[in-house]
Design an enzyme around this catalytic site. Structure first.
Site, PDB file in Angstrom:
ATOM      1  N   LYS A  54       0.390  -1.353  -2.134  1.00 21.06           N
ATOM      2  CA  LYS A  54      -0.708  -0.799  -2.943  1.00 21.06           C
ATOM      3  C   LYS A  54      -0.137   0.055  -4.084  1.00 21.06           C
ATOM      4  O   LYS A  54      -0.550  -0.067  -5.237  1.00 21.06           O
ATOM      5  CB  LYS A  54      -1.649   0.044  -2.053  1.00 21.06           C
ATOM      6  CG  LYS A  54      -2.553  -0.822  -1.167  1.00 21.06           C
ATOM      7  CD  LYS A  54      -3.313  -0.027  -0.110  1.00 21.06           C
ATOM      8  CE  LYS A  54      -4.023  -1.014   0.832  1.00 21.06           C
ATOM      9  NZ  LYS A  54      -4.762  -0.394   1.927  1.00 21.06           N
ATOM     10  N   GLN A  98      -5.299   5.345   4.483  1.00 19.73           N
ATOM     11  CA  GLN A  98      -4.951   4.105   5.178  1.00 19.73           C
ATOM     12  C   GLN A  98      -5.381   4.165   6.644  1.00 19.73           C
ATOM     13  O   GLN A  98      -5.102   5.142   7.343  1.00 19.73           O
ATOM     14  CB  GLN A  98      -3.434   3.854   5.058  1.00 19.73           C
ATOM     15  CG  GLN A  98      -2.970   2.523   5.608  1.00 19.73           C
ATOM     16  CD  GLN A  98      -3.490   1.314   4.844  1.00 19.73           C
ATOM     17  OE1 GLN A  98      -3.788   1.381   3.652  1.00 19.73           O
ATOM     18  NE2 GLN A  98      -3.625   0.193   5.524  1.00 19.73           N
ATOM     19  N   ASP A 121     -12.297   2.307  -1.566  1.00 19.07           N
ATOM     20  CA  ASP A 121     -12.362   1.375  -0.426  1.00 19.07           C
ATOM     21  C   ASP A 121     -13.803   0.904  -0.193  1.00 19.07           C
ATOM     22  O   ASP A 121     -14.035  -0.118   0.449  1.00 19.07           O
ATOM     23  CB  ASP A 121     -11.916   2.101   0.855  1.00 19.07           C
ATOM     24  CG  ASP A 121     -10.544   1.678   1.344  1.00 19.07           C
ATOM     25  OD1 ASP A 121     -10.146   0.527   1.081  1.00 19.07           O
ATOM     26  OD2 ASP A 121      -9.887   2.496   1.998  1.00 19.07           O
TER      27      ASP A 121
END
Ligand code: GUN
Length: 302
Positions: A54, A98, A121
């Site tokens: 990422k 995460q 997200d």
């Protein structure tokens, strides 16, 4: 092989080039670039490699990026404090924590603490609500469903009036992609059915699908006779079914399989995504798109 392959690896390159160009343009006009922070707690090897990718991708497209790695024993309060810091940081447009988090941390509490306007997200309840309402309300579609929709559109598959069957009802893939496909608009306007472990006759539903989206996490679940000839099959499954030695690096790597019997399905479907190299590469790509969008919302140019 009858089916056209929808390659996530190729679509990723197109989209990342588009994002890079847009970032450069915004930098020139407004003097700012999108900022993304990834927060990783602990040393889960899969999470570490996702976060590294990422950050690498964020760097590639010209973002300001921070990889904030914390030890496994970080307290919930300390993590909430970090989120508060990045919520207030003007240089940060996207905050990604995460998952999974260590057991002593309440995942829901943590995700709910992220400013919904930085929740790239798309997991915060406010963004789940915005997705459900659709239209102009939608800010950040969750990344995997957004990637799936982008692949369907870029492959030129007709979605208006199409029968879409989604196998799986997770909060990350099944429920959001079903919602997105039933909204009015480009790449949607479909008739949607969600099937799951409680469904009586999975096969009969799948056989009706013009677009079959499978996110069950069960290798080989979808049999070739469940696939409507000429349909579009999107396989979201990433199942580790063994290990092999990489010819390139000499290291042990996982052997991956999707939820669909690919070799047989590709002879029946009109379009199909491979595993690996299908939906997988799209998730990080859409994270970049959401982070760019977040800055554009802030600048009033979205
Ligand atoms: N862990 C596995 N997939 C994801 C994802 O899409 N977002 C976050 N935050 N964690 C993950």
């Amino acid at each position: 092989m009858a089916a056209k392959l929808i390659k996530g690896t190729e679509i990723r390159e197109q989209i990342l080039e588009e994002i890079t160009a847009e970032v450069a343009e915004i930098k020139e006009k407004h003097g700012v670039v999108p900022g993304l922070v990834t927060i990783l707690v602990g040393e889960n090897p899969a999470s570490m490699s996702y976060v590294t990718l990422k950050i690498k991708t964020a760097h590639r497209v010209g973002f300001h990026e921070i990889q904030d790695s914390q030890s496994e024993d970080l307290s919930e309060d300390a993590l909430l404090g970090l989120i508060d810091k990045y919520n207030k940081d003007e240089t940060i447009n996207g905050i990604l924590v995460q998952l999974p988090l260590p057991k002593h941390v309440d995942e829901k509490k943590v995700l709910n603490a992220i400013d919904p306007d930085k929740d790239v997200d798309g997991f915060h309840p406010v963004n789940v609500g915005r997705l459900m309402i659709g239209g102009g309300e939608l800010k950040f579609p969750p990344c995997t469903p957004a990637g799936i929709q982008e692949m369907i559109v870029r492959a030129g598959v007709e979605t208006k009036g199409a029968e879409v069957v989604v196998v799986g009802r997770s909060n990350i893939v099944g429920k959001p992609i079903a919602n997105m496909m039933l909204q009015k608009g480009v790449g949607a306007n479909s008739t949607v059915t969600i099937v799951h472990t409680g469904t009586k006759d999975l096969a009969s539903h799948c056989q009706r699908a013009d677009i079959l989206i499978v996110a069950a996490g069960v290798p080989g679940l979808v049999k070739p006779e469940w696939i409507k000839p000429g349909s579009c099959v999107i396989d979201v499954g990433v199942n580790r079914i063994g290990e092999k030695i990489s010819e390139k690096t000499g290291k042990k790597i996982a052997i991956l399989s999707g939820d669909v019997d690919f070799d047989a399905a590709k002879e029946i479907a009109g379009w199909i995504t491979p595993v690996p190299g299908g939906v997988g590469p799209m998730t990080i790509t859409m994270l970049m798109k959401n982070t760019l969008k977040s800055l554009k919302f802030k600048l009033g140019i979205a």
